[in-house]
Write a protein that holds these residues in place. Structure first.
Motif, PDB file in Angstrom:
ATOM      1  N   ASN A  99       0.830  -1.199   0.000  1.00 55.01           N
ATOM      2  CA  ASN A  99       0.000   0.000   0.000  1.00 55.01           C
ATOM      3  C   ASN A  99       0.867   1.253   0.000  1.00 55.01           C
ATOM      4  N   VAL A 100       0.598   2.142  -0.950  1.00 59.40           N
ATOM      5  CA  VAL A 100       1.159   3.492  -0.937  1.00 59.40           C
ATOM      6  C   VAL A 100      -0.006   4.425  -0.627  1.00 59.40           C
ATOM      7  N   ILE A 101      -0.026   4.962   0.580  1.00 59.51           N
ATOM      8  CA  ILE A 101      -1.179   5.713   1.066  1.00 59.51           C
ATOM      9  C   ILE A 101      -0.862   7.205   1.081  1.00 59.51           C
ATOM     10  N   GLN A 102      -1.735   7.986   0.474  1.00 60.42           N
ATOM     11  CA  GLN A 102      -1.602   9.443   0.534  1.00 60.42           C
ATOM     12  C   GLN A 102      -2.036   9.907   1.918  1.00 60.42           C
ATOM     13  N   ALA A 103      -1.079  10.102   2.768  1.00 62.17           N
ATOM     14  CA  ALA A 103      -1.391  10.502   4.139  1.00 62.17           C
ATOM     15  C   ALA A 103      -1.727  11.980   4.230  1.00 62.17           C
ATOM     16  N   ALA A 104      -1.121  12.794   3.383  1.00 66.40           N
ATOM     17  CA  ALA A 104      -1.345  14.244   3.410  1.00 66.40           C
ATOM     18  C   ALA A 104      -1.123  14.820   2.024  1.00 66.40           C
ATOM     19  N   VAL A 105      -2.019  15.696   1.599  1.00 68.53           N
ATOM     20  CA  VAL A 105      -1.885  16.392   0.314  1.00 68.53           C
ATOM     21  C   VAL A 105      -2.298  17.845   0.494  1.00 68.53           C
ATOM     22  N   ASN A 106      -1.709  18.705  -0.325  1.00 70.24           N
ATOM     23  CA  ASN A 106      -2.080  20.125  -0.370  1.00 70.24           C
ATOM     24  C   ASN A 106      -2.002  20.808   0.998  1.00 70.24           C
ATOM     25  N   LEU A 107      -0.993  20.454   1.766  1.00 71.14           N
ATOM     26  CA  LEU A 107      -0.785  21.116   3.051  1.00 71.14           C
ATOM     27  C   LEU A 107      -0.149  22.487   2.843  1.00 71.14           C
ATOM     28  N   PRO A 108      -0.282  23.392   3.781  1.00 69.93           N
ATOM     29  CA  PRO A 108       0.479  24.645   3.715  1.00 69.93           C
ATOM     30  C   PRO A 108       1.976  24.340   3.736  1.00 69.93           C
ATOM     31  N   GLU A 109       2.740  25.068   2.970  1.00 68.17           N
ATOM     32  CA  GLU A 109       4.180  24.870   2.965  1.00 68.17           C
ATOM     33  C   GLU A 109       4.733  25.082   4.371  1.00 68.17           C
ATOM     34  N   GLY A 110       5.598  24.185   4.803  1.00 68.87           N
ATOM     35  CA  GLY A 110       6.170  24.315   6.137  1.00 68.87           C
ATOM     36  C   GLY A 110       6.383  22.964   6.780  1.00 68.87           C
ATOM     37  N   ASP A 111       6.554  22.968   8.114  1.00 66.89           N
ATOM     38  CA  ASP A 111       6.822  21.749   8.871  1.00 66.89           C
ATOM     39  C   ASP A 111       5.520  21.168   9.427  1.00 66.89           C
ATOM     40  N   HIS A 112       5.423  19.834   9.429  1.00 74.54           N
ATOM     41  CA  HIS A 112       4.211  19.149   9.882  1.00 74.54           C
ATOM     42  C   HIS A 112       4.587  17.878  10.634  1.00 74.54           C
ATOM     43  N   MET A 113       3.693  17.462  11.543  1.00 75.09           N
ATOM     44  CA  MET A 113       3.852  16.201  12.275  1.00 75.09           C
ATOM     45  C   MET A 113       2.854  15.179  11.745  1.00 75.09           C
ATOM     46  N   ILE A 114       3.306  13.951  11.593  1.00 80.19           N
ATOM     47  CA  ILE A 114       2.418  12.852  11.210  1.00 80.19           C
ATOM     48  C   ILE A 114       2.489  11.763  12.268  1.00 80.19           C
ATOM     49  N   THR A 115       1.315  11.230  12.624  1.00 82.52           N
ATOM     50  CA  THR A 115       1.209  10.084  13.523  1.00 82.52           C
ATOM     51  C   THR A 115       0.435   8.999  12.801  1.00 82.52           C
ATOM     52  N   ILE A 116       0.986   7.784  12.789  1.00 83.77           N
ATOM     53  CA  ILE A 116       0.360   6.627  12.147  1.00 83.77           C
ATOM     54  C   ILE A 116       0.160   5.575  13.228  1.00 83.77           C
ATOM     55  N   CYS A 117      -1.069   5.113  13.423  1.00 83.68           N
ATOM     56  CA  CYS A 117      -1.377   4.181  14.513  1.00 83.68           C
ATOM     57  C   CYS A 117      -2.137   2.978  13.963  1.00 83.68           C
ATOM     58  N   LYS A 118      -1.794   1.788  14.421  1.00 87.34           N
ATOM     59  CA  LYS A 118      -2.533   0.569  14.046  1.00 87.34           C
ATOM     60  C   LYS A 118      -3.840   0.526  14.830  1.00 87.34           C
ATOM     61  N   ASN A 119      -4.954   0.576  14.122  1.00 85.42           N
ATOM     62  CA  ASN A 119      -6.260   0.607  14.763  1.00 85.42           C
ATOM     63  C   ASN A 119      -6.801  -0.783  15.076  1.00 85.42           C
ATOM     64  N   THR A 120      -6.336  -1.782  14.351  1.00 84.13           N
ATOM     65  CA  THR A 120      -6.832  -3.142  14.514  1.00 84.13           C
ATOM     66  C   THR A 120      -5.823  -3.969  15.303  1.00 84.13           C
ATOM     67  N   GLU A 121      -6.276  -5.106  15.781  1.00 84.17           N
ATOM     68  CA  GLU A 121      -5.464  -5.840  16.749  1.00 84.17           C
ATOM     69  C   GLU A 121      -4.670  -6.972  16.118  1.00 84.17           C
ATOM     70  N   ALA A 122      -3.927  -7.682  16.949  1.00 83.85           N
ATOM     71  CA  ALA A 122      -2.956  -8.664  16.462  1.00 83.85           C
ATOM     72  C   ALA A 122      -3.596  -9.777  15.645  1.00 83.85           C
ATOM     73  N   GLY A 123      -4.798 -10.182  16.006  1.00 86.94           N
ATOM     74  CA  GLY A 123      -5.451 -11.273  15.298  1.00 86.94           C
ATOM     75  C   GLY A 123      -5.763 -10.978  13.846  1.00 86.94           C
ATOM     76  N   ILE A 124      -5.749  -9.707  13.462  1.00 85.70           N
ATOM     77  CA  ILE A 124      -6.008  -9.325  12.069  1.00 85.70           C
ATOM     78  C   ILE A 124      -4.748  -9.463  11.226  1.00 85.70           C
ATOM     79  N   GLY A 125      -3.599  -9.591  11.875  1.00 87.46           N
ATOM     80  CA  GLY A 125      -2.343  -9.746  11.147  1.00 87.46           C
ATOM     81  C   GLY A 125      -1.408  -8.583  11.369  1.00 87.46           C
ATOM     82  N   TYR A 126      -0.172  -8.766  10.922  1.00 85.25           N
ATOM     83  CA  TYR A 126       0.838  -7.730  11.127  1.00 85.25           C
ATOM     84  C   TYR A 126       0.833  -6.692  10.012  1.00 85.25           C
TER      85      TYR A 126
END
Length: 349
Positions: A99-126
Motif C-alpha cells: 500500500n502506498v497511502i496518501q497521508a497528506a496532500v495540499n498542506l500549507p508549505e512548512g513543517d508538519h507532524m504525522i502520527t500513524i497508529c494501528k487501529n486493529t489488533e494482532a489477530g487481524i495480522g501484522y
C-alpha cells in the motif's frame, strides 16, 4: 511499429512501478519514532501486530505518503489512524498487501507532524512499515517524557467502538475497531504521555472467551500477544503508570483462584517494572452483577499484594452502547476522562 508500441507500454508500466516503489526515507531513518512492540525482520522494515502501536515523524513540505504492507491474514485488512498536526485523525483501511497511502496532500508549505497508529489488533495480522515519500524529514525535538501502558481485552483494543465505516452487525468483526480513539491513547494524550496497548480481544486472566487457548499471563511477554513466540524486551518501554482491565471475559470465578492468579500476575509485572504505579480497573462494560463481583476481587487483590504502588480505580457507570455491548467512541472519551482524573491525582501530574 507494434513492437515499438509494446516496448513503450512496458517502459511506461515499469516507470510507474518504479515511481510507486520509490521510498524517500526508509523505515530505519533515525528521525522516525516508533512506540510499541516492534520487530525488524529486515534492515529496512518494521513489523508490528498490536493495536495502538504508533509511528511519528516530522516532515517539511505539502505532501506525505506512507508505504506499508499488510500480512492479509485470512484475506483480512488492517485499519490505520493517520493524523497530521492537530487535524482530526483519518481512519484508513489497507486495500492490498502493498500500500502506498496518501497521508497528506495540499498542506500549507512548512513543517508538519504525522502520527500513524494501528487501529486493529494482532489477530487481524501484522503490518510492515517501509517508509515515507515526502520532501524532507526533520528531527523531532519534543517527545512526551511520561509513559503509560494499558493491559486489557477488547475494550482496551477499541473493539466495537467505531461505526463510521460499517454499522454494528455489518462488515467484518474488526470493521468497528479504533484503537487510536480508545480510552488508553485518549488518556495518554490528555496527560501528554506516550502509550502502549497490551491488549487482546477475548482474553482473560485465568479464562478467555470464544475458545481462546491463551490467557494474559501467558502472552504478556510477547511482541505479538495473540499467537507469536517472539519475546518482548521490557527495557525498551518502562511505563510510569500501568493499568490492568481484565475480568470481563473471566466472568464469575472461584474467588480464591482468581485472586491468587491476579496477585501472581502482578508480582510478575513488578519484576518487569520495579518502579511503575500499577492500577487495577473495573470493567467499564460489565453488567451490575459482574461489576460487583470484579470489584470485590480487585479489592482483595490490592490488599493481598502488600505493594504500596498497586491501587485500584472503579468507573462510575456502565459503558456499553457500541457493537457487542462495547463502549462507543463517545463512551471511550468519558472512560478516558475518569481515568485521566485519577492518574493526575495519583501521580501529581
Amino acid at each position: 511499429m507494434i513492437n515499438r508500441i509494446l516496448f513503450s507500454l512496458l517502459l511506461l508500466c515499469s516507470l510507474q512501478t518504479f515511481a510507486q516503489e520509490t521510498i524517500d526515507f526508509r523505515a530505519n531513518h533515525p528521525y522516525i519514532q516508533y512506540t510499541g512492540r516492534f520487530v525488524k525482520p529486515s534492515f529496512v522494515r518494521y513489523r508490528f501486530w498490536q493495536p495502538g502501536v504508533y509511528i511519528r515523524a516530522k516532515f517539511n513540505g505539502t505532501y506525505c505518503n506512507i508505504i506499508i504492507e499488510d500480512e492479509e491474514r485470512y484475506n483480512q485488512h488492517n485499519y490505520l489512524a493517520i493524523q497530521i498536526d492537530d487535524q482530526p485523525p483519518r481512519r484508513i483501511e489497507t486495500k492490498s498487501a502493498h500500500n502506498v497511502i496518501q497521508a497528506a496532500v495540499n498542506l500549507p508549505e512548512g513543517d508538519h507532524m504525522i502520527t500513524i497508529c494501528k487501529n486493529t489488533e494482532a489477530g487481524i495480522g501484522y503490518l510492515d512499515f517501509l517508509g515515507f515519500q515526502c520532501k524532507k524529514l526533520l528531527p523531532i525535538t519534543s517527545t512526551p517524557s511520561r509513559r503509560l501502558e494499558f493491559i486489557g481485552n477488547s475494550i482496551t483494543c477499541g473493539t466495537g467502538s467505531d461505526q463510521s465505516s460499517f454499522p454494528c452487525g455489518q462488515g467484518q468483526w474488526y470493521d468497528q475497531h479504533n484503537a487510536y480513539m480508545s480510552y488508553g491513547p485518549l488518556t495518554a494524550r490528555s496527560l501528554d504521555a506516550q502509550w502502549m496497548l497490551s491488549s487482546v480481544s477475548g482474553i482473560g486472566l485465568i479464562h478467555s472467551c470464544c475458545d481462546m487457548k491463551i490467557t494474559m499471563p501467558q502472552v504478556f511477554d510477547k511482541i505479538n500477544m495473540r499467537d507469536d513466540s517472539l519475546k518482548w524486551d521490557f527495557q525498551k518501554y518502562q511505563p510510569h503508570v500501568l493499568t490492568i482491565c481484565l475480568g470481563q471475559n473471566d466472568g464469575s470465578q472461584d474467588a480464591a483462584t482468581f485472586c491468587n492468579a491476579y496477585v501472581k500476575f502482578i508480582r510478575t509485572l513488578r519484576g518487569y517494572y520495579p518502579n511503575t504505579s500499577i492500577v487495577l480497573l473495573s470493567s467499564p462494560m460489565a453488567d451490575a452483577d459482574l461489576s460487583a463481583v470484579l470489584k470485590t476481587y480487585i479489592k482483595k487483590v490490592v490488599a493481598s499484594c502488600g505493594d504500596k504502588n498497586v491501587s485500584y480505580f472503579f468507573f462510575s457507570k456502565r459503558y456499553h452502547g457500541g457493537c457487542g455491548d462495547h463502549p462507543t467512541l463517545e463512551e471511550h472519551k468519558l472512560i478516558a476522562g475518569e481515568l485521566t482524573a485519577y492518574i493526575k491525582k495519583l501521580k501529581g501530574w
